[in-house]
Design an enzyme around this catalytic site. Sequence first.
Site, PDB file in Angstrom:
ATOM      1  N   ASP A 137       0.844  -1.197   0.000  1.00 21.78           N
ATOM      2  CA  ASP A 137       0.000   0.000   0.000  1.00 21.78           C
ATOM      3  C   ASP A 137       0.879   1.246   0.000  1.00 21.78           C
ATOM      4  O   ASP A 137       2.011   1.233   0.473  1.00 21.78           O
ATOM      5  CB  ASP A 137      -0.896   0.005   1.247  1.00 21.78           C
ATOM      6  N   ASN A 176      -5.831  -4.116  -6.562  1.00 24.88           N
ATOM      7  CA  ASN A 176      -6.993  -3.495  -5.934  1.00 24.88           C
ATOM      8  C   ASN A 176      -6.809  -2.016  -5.625  1.00 24.88           C
ATOM      9  O   ASN A 176      -7.788  -1.291  -5.451  1.00 24.88           O
ATOM     10  CB  ASN A 176      -7.267  -4.289  -4.637  1.00 24.88           C
ATOM     11  N   TYR A 201     -12.480   8.007 -13.363  1.00 20.55           N
ATOM     12  CA  TYR A 201     -12.688   6.733 -12.651  1.00 20.55           C
ATOM     13  C   TYR A 201     -13.399   5.731 -13.572  1.00 20.55           C
ATOM     14  O   TYR A 201     -12.994   4.581 -13.693  1.00 20.55           O
ATOM     15  CB  TYR A 201     -13.512   6.998 -11.389  1.00 20.55           C
ATOM     16  N   LYS A 231     -11.955   2.181 -15.014  1.00 21.45           N
ATOM     17  CA  LYS A 231     -12.557   0.883 -14.658  1.00 21.45           C
ATOM     18  C   LYS A 231     -13.046   0.139 -15.910  1.00 21.45           C
ATOM     19  O   LYS A 231     -12.944  -1.085 -15.980  1.00 21.45           O
ATOM     20  CB  LYS A 231     -13.687   1.083 -13.645  1.00 21.45           C
ATOM     21  N   ILE A 252     -19.593   0.057  -1.806  1.00 22.43           N
ATOM     22  CA  ILE A 252     -19.189  -0.737  -0.653  1.00 22.43           C
ATOM     23  C   ILE A 252     -18.814   0.214   0.479  1.00 22.43           C
ATOM     24  O   ILE A 252     -18.135   1.232   0.246  1.00 22.43           O
ATOM     25  CB  ILE A 252     -17.964  -1.627  -1.010  1.00 22.43           C
ATOM     26  N   THR A 288     -16.679   1.447   2.683  1.00 21.80           N
ATOM     27  CA  THR A 288     -15.257   1.452   3.032  1.00 21.80           C
ATOM     28  C   THR A 288     -14.819   2.909   3.210  1.00 21.80           C
ATOM     29  O   THR A 288     -15.575   3.830   2.876  1.00 21.80           O
ATOM     30  CB  THR A 288     -14.384   0.854   1.902  1.00 21.80           C
TER      31      THR A 288
END
Length: 247
Positions: free
Chosen positions: A38, A88, A154, A158, A187, A189
């Site tokens: 990360d 990811n 974005y 994707k 989601i 997060t």
Amino acid sequence: MQLDFSGKVALVTGAASGIGEAVARQLAASGAQVVVADLDRGAAEQVASGIGAQARARQLDVSDADAVRQLVEATVAEYGGLHLAVNNAGIGGASLATADYPLEEWHRVLGVNLHGVFHSMKYEIAAMLAGGGGAIVNMASILGSNGWAGSTAYVAAKHALVGMTKTAALEYSARGLRINAVGPGFIDTPLLAGMERAAYDGLVALHPAGRLGTAEEVAALTCFLLSDQASFITGSYHLVDGGFSAR
Ligand SMILES: NC(=O)c1ccc[n+]([C@@H]2O[C@H](COP(=O)([O-])OP(=O)(O)OC[C@H]3O[C@@H](n4cnc5c(N)ncnc54)[C@H](O)[C@@H]3O)[C@@H](O)[C@H]2O)c1
């Protein structure tokens, strides 16, 4: 379903938070050795130490191709191979209409969400082929197949990631490598942190399941796709979206 990743070495990018963290935890719980990679070194170290001896934290900026190459090489040198990867790491980027979208923000979002996945696949594939095969999951989004006003960079990244996944699968599936993409709905997060209640409720309303998803639900699909249970699944894009795309 009990998955078994014993003896496997996994690299998860963006593993210090949210979906990546949940994937790293589930992989380790099923026996894998996991590299928790990360941009945020401190958060990666916290996640790895929470997992224990099966995880190591590594600082990585996926937009830096050379840094990705070095991490993949170091992983192979340290563990003797690389078998599984989850690409990811991702950012949301600014929310602005296309004509107002700043050029530098376009390049920043593409740099992480698209170039970062290309850099990762480029070096992971070479390492996996050298070891006889493996499995890769690229983290797309429902916005890999739908538009979203205000998120041109974005959405572009994707969509492109889904095409890149299919193309790499065509190239390598006969050589023991399976490559798939996952498309989560919204989601809960830290990526969505700071959102106002009304906006959050508006997102919930788009999901027939009546709620947002959890990182663990995305991790469950991701780990299944990485596992031998998914041995005939390659080159495809798998939704985990509470019915969002069924509308
Ligand atoms: N949360 C959602 O609603 C949602 C929906 C669909 C898809 N996704 C995708 O899932 C992935 C993970 O999202 P999340 O919700 O867990 O987000 P998150 O913000 O919780 O986690 C993303 C992680 O990526 C790391 N990161 C950012 N830039 C990086 C870089 N250049 N190099 C390495 N690491 C970097 C961050 O430090 C963070 O730890 C992203 O690709 C995102 O686009 C999320």
